[in-house]
Design an enzyme around this catalytic site. Sequence first.
Site, PDB file in Angstrom:
ATOM      1  CG  MET A 247      26.307  -9.270  96.270  1.00  0.00           C
ATOM      2  SD  MET A 247      26.875  -7.630  95.811  1.00  0.00           S
ATOM      3  CE  MET A 247      27.704  -8.046  94.277  1.00  0.00           C
TER       4      MET A 247
ATOM      5  CB  SER B  51      27.067  -8.373 105.751  1.00  0.00           C
ATOM      6  OG  SER B  51      26.451  -7.216 105.226  1.00  0.00           O
TER       7      SER B  51
ATOM      8  CG  HIS C 147      24.215  -2.958 102.081  1.00  0.00           C
ATOM      9  ND1 HIS C 147      25.252  -3.839 102.277  1.00  0.00           N
ATOM     10  CD2 HIS C 147      23.258  -3.296 102.975  1.00  0.00           C
ATOM     11  CE1 HIS C 147      24.942  -4.673 103.267  1.00  0.00           C
ATOM     12  NE2 HIS C 147      23.725  -4.374 103.694  1.00  0.00           N
TER      13      HIS C 147
END
Length: 281
Positions: free
Chosen positions: A184, A186, A37
């Site tokens: 990556m 969440s 992000h």
Amino acid sequence: MKIIRTIKEMQKESRRLVAAGKRIGLVPTMGFLHDGHLSLIARARREADVVVTTIFVNPAQFAPHEDFAKYPRDEKGDIRKIARAGGTIVFIPKANAMYADGFQTYVNVEELSKPLEGTVRPGHFVGVATVVAKLFNITRPDVVVFGQKDFQQATILRRMTLDLDYPIKYIVAPTVRERDGLAMSSRNKYLDSTARREAVALIRALRTAKAMVRSGTVNSRTIQKEMRAVIKGTCPTANIDYIAFTDTATLSASPRVTKGVVCSLAVRVHGVRLIDNMKLL
Ligand code: AMP
């Protein structure tokens, strides 16, 4: 850094920025931010005077049996990370404001929403396209940055941006990975230590595919078979939702790997659903 929590205030701020001739960058997220992000925020910073990062766990893109309620959240940590990455505004709207009583207008990018994730998560992309259209309208960006990690989403939202005549520069930034290659996400938080170790199955399979193409194998079925073996060899209990070879723009299936073909896959690793993709040529 400004933190804005109401649609009205965000609209007022966007109006003020547009009037002042500022170039607005937008990075939509669902929060619980990681370096992937933050790379989007850094990219938007290079493209715009101000960067609006949105944090909104969008109920409209989760099916009733999915992980909306337990989706990881860390607002305080996110705000700190955004500030460090060069973000200027954080927009954190409330679900009951984004979807007020009587809400009934949805954006459907029809064909591109059907394959891949669409087969497993029906309705998901209507939720995604609707919320992103709303965020475009509220924040009035000149440039938006999405991640290649969610390759189908990036393709769908590019189509929506064109179809609905948003005058927005559309950027798709590369996938940021852990040291062992795991993309990556969440949702990596859901992986216990065994699952985390075996989650490299996805990138291993993608790298195998790339190596096969480099050495001349271009038949998608042949490559897929080998990828399945690599995944099962790394994570014997893995459930493979799909391994697909598709054109980047149309998402139509490619029986042979040619320029622009992306291999994407969705795999359940010890019950955690992970997705990844790679351009093969
Ligand atoms: P999410 O918070 O999962 O909705 O993701 C918000 C944005 O971050 C989307 O444009 C994603 O594609 C992007 N993103 C998620 N993971 C990564 C990653 N590992 N690398 C780059 N961008 C990512």
